[in-house]
Design a protein around this motif. Structure first.
Motif, PDB file in Angstrom:
ATOM      1  N   TYR A 111       0.850  -1.176   0.000  1.00  0.00           N
ATOM      2  CA  TYR A 111       0.000   0.000   0.000  1.00  0.00           C
ATOM      3  C   TYR A 111       0.896   1.241   0.000  1.00  0.00           C
ATOM      4  O   TYR A 111       2.121   1.172   0.141  1.00  0.00           O
ATOM      5  N   VAL A 112       0.252   2.399  -0.129  1.00  0.00           N
ATOM      6  CA  VAL A 112       0.996   3.645  -0.254  1.00  0.00           C
ATOM      7  C   VAL A 112       0.668   4.541   0.927  1.00  0.00           C
ATOM      8  O   VAL A 112      -0.505   4.750   1.262  1.00  0.00           O
ATOM      9  N   VAL A 113       1.754   5.051   1.573  1.00  0.00           N
ATOM     10  CA  VAL A 113       1.576   6.010   2.656  1.00  0.00           C
ATOM     11  C   VAL A 113       1.531   7.405   2.043  1.00  0.00           C
ATOM     12  O   VAL A 113       2.428   7.806   1.295  1.00  0.00           O
ATOM     13  N   ASP A 114       0.477   8.127   2.334  1.00  0.00           N
ATOM     14  CA  ASP A 114       0.353   9.497   1.851  1.00  0.00           C
ATOM     15  C   ASP A 114       1.201  10.389   2.750  1.00  0.00           C
ATOM     16  O   ASP A 114       0.801  10.786   3.853  1.00  0.00           O
ATOM     17  N   THR A 115       2.433  10.650   2.301  1.00  0.00           N
ATOM     18  CA  THR A 115       3.384  11.399   3.126  1.00  0.00           C
ATOM     19  C   THR A 115       3.023  12.864   3.251  1.00  0.00           C
ATOM     20  O   THR A 115       3.536  13.560   4.138  1.00  0.00           O
ATOM     21  N   THR A 116       2.133  13.335   2.381  1.00  0.00           N
ATOM     22  CA  THR A 116       1.739  14.737   2.494  1.00  0.00           C
ATOM     23  C   THR A 116       0.821  14.963   3.678  1.00  0.00           C
ATOM     24  O   THR A 116       0.694  16.089   4.164  1.00  0.00           O
ATOM     25  N   LYS A 117       0.156  13.922   4.109  1.00  0.00           N
ATOM     26  CA  LYS A 117      -0.763  14.033   5.221  1.00  0.00           C
ATOM     27  C   LYS A 117      -0.240  13.363   6.491  1.00  0.00           C
ATOM     28  O   LYS A 117      -0.553  13.807   7.600  1.00  0.00           O
ATOM     29  N   THR A 118       0.529  12.273   6.331  1.00  0.00           N
ATOM     30  CA  THR A 118       1.015  11.515   7.489  1.00  0.00           C
ATOM     31  C   THR A 118       1.965  12.373   8.313  1.00  0.00           C
ATOM     32  O   THR A 118       2.914  12.968   7.790  1.00  0.00           O
ATOM     33  N   SER A 119       1.718  12.413   9.598  1.00  0.00           N
ATOM     34  CA  SER A 119       2.569  13.194  10.494  1.00  0.00           C
ATOM     35  C   SER A 119       2.317  12.752  11.923  1.00  0.00           C
ATOM     36  O   SER A 119       1.167  12.538  12.325  1.00  0.00           O
ATOM     37  N   GLY A 120       3.406  12.609  12.695  1.00  0.00           N
ATOM     38  CA  GLY A 120       3.276  12.275  14.109  1.00  0.00           C
ATOM     39  C   GLY A 120       2.511  10.992  14.308  1.00  0.00           C
ATOM     40  O   GLY A 120       2.838   9.939  13.748  1.00  0.00           O
ATOM     41  N   SER A 121       1.436  11.085  15.080  1.00  0.00           N
ATOM     42  CA  SER A 121       0.669   9.894  15.434  1.00  0.00           C
ATOM     43  C   SER A 121      -0.471   9.608  14.468  1.00  0.00           C
ATOM     44  O   SER A 121      -1.315   8.755  14.746  1.00  0.00           O
ATOM     45  N   GLU A 122      -0.525  10.284  13.309  1.00  0.00           N
ATOM     46  CA  GLU A 122      -1.594  10.090  12.332  1.00  0.00           C
ATOM     47  C   GLU A 122      -1.023   9.543  11.031  1.00  0.00           C
ATOM     48  O   GLU A 122      -0.049  10.079  10.486  1.00  0.00           O
TER      49      GLU A 122
END
Length: 836
Positions: free
Chosen positions: A126-137
């Motif tokens: 799967y793909v992690v959306d790095t533009t949104k992923t941050s910290g505990s989310e």
């Protein structure tokens, strides 16, 4: 459909038709608690209806659409699968759930404990959306717009490289699925999911591995400073903190692991101390395996008691035998009856490595004298790579010259035992041995080892140490070996009368030289004792034709007193007499040092700290009236000779019970012996000397004669006067090596010769509390006459005895003063004693 509908019936009481409960146009608000449907209802079912009835007759009816229902995720499981499970570590987490609705994106939030970080997470497939992923989310898509979540079908994804939260404790999560990759249209969700227990973190703040000798500084002054070696007992100190408090009754465990095995742990060794060094009680210590130990902390405390506080340091002490290979420590806490881990370090604390055992060999069979320059051959062996320098630590008292060897530099002192060290710039490949010649100077006094048994024999510390270092000066190994014996010249004795401030006192000196090659004799007396270049070489020069050449060739110098011989001294026993001046009181360090050196001034043999005679106090004032001289009736080998000796008391003397005369002798060799056959062979030449009328002398010892002072009236003093005695002796075939005569004034009639001891001069006068003082007189040489002038300062002229003169028997003593005796020349000693 009963599963998709809910009916609420409210009964309203009215009094009359004309008095309704709610007037026309009144607003009626009804509040109720409901549970959303598990799934979104159909379009024809997602309505709320309201029917108002009076009795059973409809009044009005209304239907309104309901809100859209966000369906719930079912069968949610979140759990750790990574090897690291402690708080703040990086690990892997598996998320499992069954969606109700199809979706194309997933949102995951770790709410508790704080500190989770998905910044470096990957989700395989799967793909992690790095533009949104941050910290505990965390935001995850399938990589496209198609739905990859199918309603009713279980789903699993693995989150790799998650930075776990801080502190530890029960984790709490939220998961939401979306039908679009912009994460705007919710499909399913699940909030406040309580999941796995995140173990607290065990932080190892410091780690120290100590040798088993660390606490034995007095008995092991060097080993207590050295690091522990592999395969030997050691103690590890681990200072740790726990991010989750450990309740009383929980179990703490320690495990040592490595590719080639872990440390062997002592099963009864665990000690836990808090920051105030108070011991935290433990019980049920179990050795789970040779490399694993566990214990219950505060087992008897009340429920709810905290045994180990969170984030406070505790010292864990374990005894063990560390291996030579790398190992790690696993430290964990668990509830006593459960397997779940509450705190851990994930087994990632590298254990401090011990050092290797370096091979060290010396020739321990040889002997060396004290204070001597010696070349010490060392054999050094190592199995470890990276050694770039070595430090050699000598036994106490050894010194190193500046030129101590090749690539050798004098280092520093080690410990408190008087040990010095040198550094050798040697690189040793592993598995090799190297030979090295180290130049040292042996100690003048050996240091004894601390004995745990006071009755045990004295053992001298002669252990050498070697320590290896890498290029960064980190210790790599050490070894030890017992070195050669430092032994002093045996049979050393210094005899003289310790008269306060007396001038010209004769000191008799004896020693046995074990090694040939000595060219000079250096004698260092105690402070205040002055040795004069007035001496008799006695047996320093050989008997025979070369004696006079030797005597004439001796050179004398002072400060320190040195006799330089015309040729080398061979091994053997020697004696000499030196004139000296006495101090007014006993020196604080009342010792003599005797060193025999070669032509280069290097020690051949030596003896240090030879006890000197105590200087008599004012309660026994003795004044020397004249210096001792020696005369004899015959000096030919094997002949009988009459000896004349005496003492001159200048004033009455208290408490002299016997005069003890000793003749020259040699252990196992020639000696002057008594030739007394009848009582008249011993004569007193002064009728005032109180002789007994029966047995007034004792000649039971062949090389000595004791004359008793009669005291029938309990007299307390001996009158002043010159008291001389004659007695007959037989000269030996050769001169004795200890060619000295002694005269001792005894406090008791029982004074006797000391017991012979190995390594101690056998020619010694009586010792101890029974003795007032002993005088030394140089012996005469065979074949010389009494006209030979003594080299001692102040020597009296030799007295010639007229032929035919008579001596006294005890029966003549009452009516006759001193008389002469037949013979040639006689020996006499004139001493002035003011009082005892």
């Amino acid at each position: 459909d009963t599963e998709m509908s809910c009916t609420l019936l409210l009964i309203i009481t009215e009094n009359t038709v004309d008095a309704p409960a709610y007037p026309a146009d009144a607003v009626i608000t009804i509040s109720m608690s409901v549970v959303n449907a598990a799934d979104q209802p159909g379009i024809d079912e997602n309505w709320w209806t309201l029917d108002v009835l009076r009795s059973t007759a409809p009044v009005f009816s209304r239907a309104v659409p309901s809100w859209p229902v966000v369906t719930q995720l079912r069968s949610v499981r979140i759990y750790l699968v990574g090897s690291r499970i402690s708080a703040e570590s990086t690990s892997d987490i598996v998320v499992e759930f069954t969606p109700s609705s199809p979706a194309t994106a997933i949102y995951v939030k770790a709410s508790l404990p704080l500190g989770f970080d998905f910044g470096g997470v990957t989700v395989p497939g799967y793909v992690v959306d790095t533009t949104k992923t941050s910290g505990s989310e965390l935001y995850v898509t399938g990589g496209g717009t198609d739905a990859f979540l199918v309603g009713g079908q279980p789903f699993t994804m693995k989150l790799e490289n998650v930075k776990l939260g801080r502190g530890g404790g029960t984790t709490q999560w939220s998961i939401v699925t979306y039908s679009d990759v912009q994460f705007t249209n919710r499909s399913d969700d699940r909030q406040n999911i309580s999941s796995f227990l995140l173990p607290g973190r065990v932080e190892v703040l410091t780690q120290n591995l100590y040798s088993q000798f660390r606490s034995q500084g007095s008995a092991e002054p060097v080993r207590s400073l050295l690091p522990p070696r592999s395969g030997e007992a050691a103690v590890v100190h681990l200072e740790v903190t726990f991010s989750l408090a450990v309740p009383a009754g929980h179990r703490i465990s320690f495990k040592s692991e490595g590719e080639q095995g872990g440390a062997v742990i002592d099963g009864a060794s665990l000690v836990i101390q808090d920051r105030f060094q108070a011991v935290v009680a433990t019980t049920t210590i179990v050795l789970e395996a040779t490399n694993e130990l566990s214990a219950v902390v505060l087992p008897n405390a009340e429920a709810g008691t905290v045994a180990l506080e969170a984030n406070l340091p505790y010292l864990m002490i374990l005894s063990l035998v560390p291996p030579s290979t790398a190992t790690t420590w696993t430290i964990e806490t668990t509830p006593a009856a459960q397997e779940s881990v509450t705190n851990t370090n994930d087994g990632e604390t590298p254990a401090e490595l011990p050092v290797e055992t370096l091979g060290l060999a010396l020739d321990a069979t040889t002997e060396a004298p004290p204070g001597a320059r010696r070349v010490v051959p060392l054999t050094i062996t190592t199995s470890t790579a990276g050694l770039s320098s070595l430090v050699v630590i000598a036994p106490p008292g050894f010194e190193f010259p500046t030129n101590c060897g090749i690539n050798c530099t004098v280092a520093t002192s080690v410990g408190s035992g008087g040990r010095l060290s040198v550094r050798l710039g040697l690189s040793l490949p592993p598995g090799t041995s190297v030979q090295y010649e180290l130049i040292v100077r042996t100690p003048t006094a050996m240091v004894t080892l601390v004995a745990t048994d006071p009755t045990a024999p004295v053992v001298f510390d002669r252990v050498w140490f070697i320590q290896g270092f890498d290029a960064d000066q980190r210790p790599m190994g050490w070894g030890d070996a017992e070195g050669f014996v430092i032994s002093s010249m045996p049979d050393c004795q210094v005899t003289y009368a310790g008269l306060p401030a007396a001038v010209g006192i004769v000191i008799g000196i004896q020693f046995t030289l074990r090694f040939g090659g000595g060219k000079s004799l250096v004698i260092s007396p105690p402070d205040g004792v002055g040795l004069l270049c007035s001496y008799e070489t006695l047996t320093l020069c050989p008997a025979g034709d070369q004696r006079q050449e030797c005597v004439d060739g001796v050179e004398c110098s002072q400060n320190p007193f040195t006799l330089t011989m015309p040729w080398q001294l061979a091994a053997g026993h020697y004696s000499l007499a030196v004139s000296s001046n006495m101090p007014p009181e006993s020196p604080r360090a009342n010792y003599f040092n005797i060193v025999v050196a070669d032509e280069a001034g290097e020690t051949v043999d030596a003896r240090f700290q030879i006890p000197g005679a105590p200087i008599l106090g004012t309660d026994i004032p003795l004044d020397v009236a004249s210096q001792p001289t020696l005369s004899w009736s015959s000096s030919d080998a094997g002949t009988s000779s009459i000896i004349r000796m005496g003492v001159d008391f200048q004033s009455p003397v208290d408490n002299v019970k016997a005069l003890f005369f000793q003749f020259p002798k040699e252990r196992g060799g020639p000696q002057v012996v008594s030739d007394i056959e009848v009582t008249t062979d011993v004569r007193a030449l002064n009728r005032d000397f109180p002789l007994t009328m029966t047995q007034w002398f004792d000649d039971s010892v062949p090389t000595a004669l004791k004359i008793f002072v009669d005291d029938p009236l309990a007299r307390t003093e001996l009158p002043a006067g010159l008291y001389e005695f004659t007695f007959r002796t037989t000269q030996p075939a050769q001169e004795p090596a200890a060619n000295l005569w002694f005269l001792t004034l005894c406090r008791t009639a029982t004074c006797a010769l000391p017991t012979e001891e190995e390594g101690v001069a056998h020619h010694r006068p009586p010792e101890g509390d029974e003795v007032h003082v002993s005088f030394a007189l140089p012996g005469f040489q065979l074949g010389t006459d009494a006209s030979s002038v003594s080299r001692l300062a102040g020597a009296s002229e030799v007295t010639t005895i007229a032929p035919g003169a008579s001596t006294m028997s005890p029966s003549q003593f009452m009516n006759t003063k001193a008389g002469g005796f037949a013979g040639g020349f006689v020996l006499f000693l004139l001493l002035s004693l003011t009082e005892f």
